[in-house]
Motif scaffolding. Structure first.
Motif, PDB file in Angstrom:
ATOM      1  N   ALA A   8       0.769  -1.242   0.049  1.00 19.85           N
ATOM      2  CA  ALA A   8       0.053  -0.091   0.190  1.00 19.85           C
ATOM      3  C   ALA A   8       0.753   1.297  -0.016  1.00 19.85           C
ATOM      4  O   ALA A   8       0.411   2.242  -0.457  1.00 19.85           O
ATOM      5  CB  ALA A   8      -0.829   0.164   1.329  1.00 19.85           C
ATOM      6  N   LEU A   9       2.005   1.229   0.779  1.00 17.40           N
ATOM      7  CA  LEU A   9       2.873   2.314   0.854  1.00 17.40           C
ATOM      8  C   LEU A   9       3.393   2.487  -0.490  1.00 17.40           C
ATOM      9  O   LEU A   9       3.895   3.631  -1.029  1.00 17.40           O
ATOM     10  CB  LEU A   9       3.880   2.382   1.788  1.00 17.40           C
ATOM     11  N   GLY A  10       4.078   1.251  -1.081  1.00 16.62           N
ATOM     12  CA  GLY A  10       4.589   1.507  -2.414  1.00 16.62           C
ATOM     13  C   GLY A  10       3.691   1.872  -3.595  1.00 16.62           C
ATOM     14  O   GLY A  10       3.959   2.947  -4.241  1.00 16.62           O
ATOM     15  N   VAL A  11       2.430   1.467  -3.472  1.00 17.58           N
ATOM     16  CA  VAL A  11       1.472   2.432  -4.533  1.00 17.58           C
ATOM     17  C   VAL A  11       1.175   3.762  -4.248  1.00 17.58           C
ATOM     18  O   VAL A  11       1.205   4.786  -5.044  1.00 17.58           O
ATOM     19  CB  VAL A  11       0.002   1.657  -4.365  1.00 17.58           C
ATOM     20  N   LYS A  12       1.369   4.068  -2.854  1.00 23.49           N
ATOM     21  CA  LYS A  12       1.304   5.542  -2.787  1.00 23.49           C
ATOM     22  C   LYS A  12       2.619   6.474  -3.234  1.00 23.49           C
ATOM     23  O   LYS A  12       2.360   7.417  -3.973  1.00 23.49           O
ATOM     24  CB  LYS A  12       1.447   5.657  -1.186  1.00 23.49           C
ATOM     25  N   GLU A  13       3.567   5.564  -3.125  1.00 20.28           N
ATOM     26  CA  GLU A  13       4.889   6.205  -3.795  1.00 20.28           C
ATOM     27  C   GLU A  13       4.936   6.429  -5.256  1.00 20.28           C
ATOM     28  O   GLU A  13       5.157   7.350  -5.903  1.00 20.28           O
ATOM     29  CB  GLU A  13       6.166   5.484  -3.286  1.00 20.28           C
ATOM     30  N   LEU A  14       4.192   5.228  -5.769  1.00 24.17           N
ATOM     31  CA  LEU A  14       4.309   5.566  -7.321  1.00 24.17           C
ATOM     32  C   LEU A  14       3.264   6.572  -7.821  1.00 24.17           C
ATOM     33  O   LEU A  14       3.427   7.383  -8.699  1.00 24.17           O
ATOM     34  CB  LEU A  14       3.345   4.181  -7.869  1.00 24.17           C
ATOM     35  N   TRP A  15       2.201   6.829  -7.033  1.00 20.79           N
ATOM     36  CA  TRP A  15       1.233   8.146  -7.076  1.00 20.79           C
ATOM     37  C   TRP A  15       2.072   9.337  -7.186  1.00 20.79           C
ATOM     38  O   TRP A  15       1.774  10.358  -7.806  1.00 20.79           O
ATOM     39  CB  TRP A  15       0.024   7.879  -6.539  1.00 20.79           C
ATOM     40  N   SER A  16       2.901   9.436  -6.059  1.00 18.81           N
ATOM     41  CA  SER A  16       3.377  10.527  -5.684  1.00 18.81           C
ATOM     42  C   SER A  16       4.414  10.889  -6.993  1.00 18.81           C
ATOM     43  O   SER A  16       4.667  11.981  -7.201  1.00 18.81           O
ATOM     44  CB  SER A  16       4.379  10.383  -4.682  1.00 18.81           C
ATOM     45  N   VAL A  17       5.165   9.803  -7.467  1.00 22.20           N
ATOM     46  CA  VAL A  17       6.021  10.176  -8.612  1.00 22.20           C
ATOM     47  C   VAL A  17       5.377  10.360 -10.166  1.00 22.20           C
ATOM     48  O   VAL A  17       5.624  11.289 -10.735  1.00 22.20           O
ATOM     49  CB  VAL A  17       7.004   8.866  -8.943  1.00 22.20           C
ATOM     50  N   LEU A  18       4.063   9.746 -10.157  1.00 22.41           N
ATOM     51  CA  LEU A  18       3.438  10.082 -11.276  1.00 22.41           C
ATOM     52  C   LEU A  18       2.719  11.378 -11.288  1.00 22.41           C
ATOM     53  O   LEU A  18       2.552  12.031 -12.249  1.00 22.41           O
ATOM     54  CB  LEU A  18       2.289   9.073 -11.569  1.00 22.41           C
ATOM     55  N   LYS A  19       2.252  12.012  -9.953  1.00 20.40           N
ATOM     56  CA  LYS A  19       1.797  13.191  -9.742  1.00 20.40           C
ATOM     57  C   LYS A  19       2.805  14.501  -9.802  1.00 20.40           C
ATOM     58  O   LYS A  19       2.140  15.393  -9.878  1.00 20.40           O
ATOM     59  CB  LYS A  19       0.898  13.194  -8.691  1.00 20.40           C
ATOM     60  N   ASP A  20       3.910  14.028  -9.996  1.00 19.17           N
ATOM     61  CA  ASP A  20       5.000  15.104  -9.972  1.00 19.17           C
ATOM     62  C   ASP A  20       5.295  15.400 -11.147  1.00 19.17           C
ATOM     63  O   ASP A  20       6.207  14.552 -11.781  1.00 19.17           O
ATOM     64  CB  ASP A  20       6.121  14.727  -9.089  1.00 19.17           C
ATOM     65  N   PRO A  21       5.129  16.376 -11.948  1.00 24.65           N
ATOM     66  CA  PRO A  21       5.516  16.679 -13.508  1.00 24.65           C
ATOM     67  C   PRO A  21       6.960  16.497 -13.562  1.00 24.65           C
ATOM     68  O   PRO A  21       7.781  16.110 -14.727  1.00 24.65           O
ATOM     69  CB  PRO A  21       4.884  17.619 -13.876  1.00 24.65           C
ATOM     70  N   VAL A  22       7.593  17.183 -12.759  1.00 24.00           N
ATOM     71  CA  VAL A  22       9.006  17.322 -12.998  1.00 24.00           C
ATOM     72  C   VAL A  22       9.810  16.153 -12.970  1.00 24.00           C
ATOM     73  O   VAL A  22      10.550  15.915 -13.904  1.00 24.00           O
ATOM     74  CB  VAL A  22       9.592  18.200 -11.952  1.00 24.00           C
ATOM     75  N   LEU A  23       9.347  15.130 -11.979  1.00 20.05           N
ATOM     76  CA  LEU A  23      10.006  13.951 -11.963  1.00 20.05           C
ATOM     77  C   LEU A  23       9.762  13.185 -13.340  1.00 20.05           C
ATOM     78  O   LEU A  23      10.673  12.522 -13.706  1.00 20.05           O
ATOM     79  CB  LEU A  23       9.512  13.135 -10.754  1.00 20.05           C
ATOM     80  N   VAL A  24       8.557  13.156 -13.722  1.00 21.49           N
ATOM     81  CA  VAL A  24       8.089  12.338 -14.849  1.00 21.49           C
ATOM     82  C   VAL A  24       8.814  13.000 -16.015  1.00 21.49           C
ATOM     83  O   VAL A  24       9.311  12.186 -16.982  1.00 21.49           O
ATOM     84  CB  VAL A  24       6.681  12.513 -15.098  1.00 21.49           C
ATOM     85  N   VAL A  25       9.074  14.161 -16.141  1.00 17.40           N
ATOM     86  CA  VAL A  25       9.749  14.742 -17.291  1.00 17.40           C
ATOM     87  C   VAL A  25      11.476  14.524 -17.056  1.00 17.40           C
ATOM     88  O   VAL A  25      11.996  13.951 -18.123  1.00 17.40           O
ATOM     89  CB  VAL A  25       9.690  16.277 -17.519  1.00 17.40           C
ATOM     90  N   LEU A  26      11.848  14.247 -16.025  1.00 18.10           N
ATOM     91  CA  LEU A  26      13.291  13.978 -15.657  1.00 18.10           C
ATOM     92  C   LEU A  26      13.326  12.543 -16.155  1.00 18.10           C
ATOM     93  O   LEU A  26      14.481  12.245 -16.703  1.00 18.10           O
ATOM     94  CB  LEU A  26      13.550  13.806 -14.275  1.00 18.10           C
ATOM     95  N   ILE A  27      12.495  11.777 -15.602  1.00 11.93           N
ATOM     96  CA  ILE A  27      12.878  10.232 -16.101  1.00 11.93           C
ATOM     97  C   ILE A  27      12.572  10.210 -17.725  1.00 11.93           C
ATOM     98  O   ILE A  27      13.449   9.259 -18.173  1.00 11.93           O
ATOM     99  CB  ILE A  27      11.422   9.463 -15.406  1.00 11.93           C
ATOM    100  N   ILE A  28      11.640  10.548 -18.196  1.00 16.13           N
ATOM    101  CA  ILE A  28      11.722  10.593 -19.689  1.00 16.13           C
ATOM    102  C   ILE A  28      12.697  11.240 -20.501  1.00 16.13           C
ATOM    103  O   ILE A  28      13.296  10.379 -21.325  1.00 16.13           O
ATOM    104  CB  ILE A  28      10.168  11.263 -20.136  1.00 16.13           C
ATOM    105  N   TYR A  29      13.351  12.313 -20.016  1.00 13.78           N
ATOM    106  CA  TYR A  29      14.520  12.771 -20.446  1.00 13.78           C
ATOM    107  C   TYR A  29      15.705  12.037 -20.477  1.00 13.78           C
ATOM    108  O   TYR A  29      16.440  11.966 -21.473  1.00 13.78           O
ATOM    109  CB  TYR A  29      14.442  14.341 -20.090  1.00 13.78           C
ATOM    110  N   THR A  30      15.880  11.468 -19.041  1.00 15.80           N
ATOM    111  CA  THR A  30      17.073  10.948 -18.965  1.00 15.80           C
ATOM    112  C   THR A  30      17.178   9.642 -19.765  1.00 15.80           C
ATOM    113  O   THR A  30      18.234   9.455 -20.337  1.00 15.80           O
ATOM    114  CB  THR A  30      17.220  10.533 -17.575  1.00 15.80           C
ATOM    115  N   PHE A  31      16.145   8.685 -20.209  1.00 18.57           N
ATOM    116  CA  PHE A  31      16.212   7.675 -20.904  1.00 18.57           C
ATOM    117  C   PHE A  31      15.842   7.966 -22.262  1.00 18.57           C
ATOM    118  O   PHE A  31      15.640   6.905 -23.034  1.00 18.57           O
ATOM    119  CB  PHE A  31      15.221   6.495 -20.033  1.00 18.57           C
TER     120      PHE A  31
END
Length: 370
Positions: A8-31
């Motif tokens: 349950a905590l891991g699912v919360k972490e996944l939503w935290s990442v997906l809802k953070d546009p800066v982190l999402v853009v960073l991941i996409i850009y990096t790879f």
């Protein structure tokens, strides 16, 4: 440890990442863009090297030497007039190589007398200086042989066969190593930033009033952020590395590499949490994470061979999981090695990862309790 809480905590972490546009853009850009630009832009072979020729002979042979340096290895040779200041030209960084042809060069060779060419090299261009000088030597020897119609080669010739990268294409090497470096970088940043974000937003205190343990909170951050990076790695291999860059990776080797990456993520995400427990703010975490990443990148064998380092440093780097992960990735993706060859590296990744996890857990539990 209650694994339902960890999930349950891991699912919360996944939503935290997906809802953070800066982190999402960073991941996409990096790879994607970052992986492509480094693979295509950072070349270690001789390409478009600048060369100048000071011709004091003015013969047909020297004219042919002038025309022998062709792209894509060299730019068009720059002709220097007699007396032109070569030192100033090299100090300004306008040329990497200067070939000086002495007077009566062709006449001396025709008469059987020895003659010498002078080659000045700007050694600050390390990626081109050594191999570029060898290229020039081969071009000059071949041009002179063709001009006089003689075979000036020695009686013993060296036949070179390049395995695993027969074209000596830097892109193949850079693509895999940059992918490995990106795994380390994002694993440290995502997990460390997750801990810092919880503390700065005050949500860590909310978790502590729930029936949750420190081990459950830490394990959730490890698997959730590790899963995000693992998915990005798989997509990058098939989409960017094989698809766009055209690196010939056998599909049968990808599952073993993914398994090794999964084991490695357990240790490097723990390292990110460990650094986050040593820092109180996000800027402090960045100052800790970047030097750590740079050292792991430069000394793990991906940039320079481990055997070329001092012996003491080689022993120290055996305690770092990235050293074994780089060796495993190179063996699997470059040479098509199976688990029977890379299992020692995978076992070393697990062993060092357990140590990192244990130290990080003790620090994390101490931080939570305080």
């Amino acid at each position: 440890m209650n694994w339902r809480n960890v999930y349950a905590l891991g699912v919360k972490e996944l939503w935290s990442v997906l809802k953070d546009p800066v982190l999402v853009v960073l991941i996409i850009y990096t790879f994607t863009l970052a992986l492509y630009s480094v693979s295509k832009g950072a070349n270690t072979e001789v390409k478009n090297a600048s060369i100048a020729i000071e011709d004091l002979d003015q013969s047909a042979l020297s004219e042919r030497l002038d025309q022998a340096f062709l792209p894509p290895y060299f730019k068009e040779a720059r002709r220097l007039s007699s007396g032109q200041d070569i030192d100033t030209l090299m100090e300004q960084g306008k040329v990497t190589f200067v070939l000086q042809i002495p007077p009566n060069f062709a006449a001396d060779l025709r008469a059987g007398r020895s003659s010498e060419l002078a080659l000045q090299v700007d050694a600050s261009a390390m990626s081109q200086a050594g191999s570029g000088a060898e290229y020039i030597q081969q071009i000059v020897a071949q041009t002179i042989s063709e001009y006089f119609g003689l075979d000036l080669s020695t009686k013993v010739s060296l036949v070179t066969r390049a395995y695993f990268n027969p074209n000596l294409d830097t892109t193949w090497f850079n693509a895999i190593m940059q992918l490995v470096n990106n795994v380390t970088l994002l694993a440290v940043i995502l997990t460390g930033a997750a801990v810092i974000r919880e503390r700065e937003h005050g949500t860590l205190e909310h978790l502590l009033v729930m029936p949750l343990s420190a081990s459950e909170i830490m394990a959730a951050k490890v698997w959730a952020n590790g899963l995000v990076i693992l998915v990005a790695v798989v997509l990058a291999i098939f989409g960017m590395v094989k698809g766009v860059l055209g690196v010939p990776i056998a599909s049968s080797t990808v599952p073993l590499f993914v398994l090794g990456t999964l084991l490695y993520l357990g240790s490097v995400t723990s390292l990110g949490i460990l650094l986050a427990t040593l820092a109180r703010t996000m800027p402090q975490f960045g100052l800790l994470a970047m030097p750590t990443f740079v050292v792991m990148q430069l000394l793990s064998g991906g940039t320079t061979p481990l055997d070329s380092m001092p012996v003491l440093l080689q022993h120290i780097m055996q305690l770092v999981p990235s050293t074994h992960f780089v060796a495993m990735a190179q063996a699997v993706l470059y040479r098509g090695a199976g688990i029977g060859i890379v299992w020692p590296q995978m076992l070393a990744v697990v062993a060092t990862g357990l140590v990192f996890f244990w130290v990080a857990f003790r620090r994390f539990r101490k931080m939570v309790s305080s």
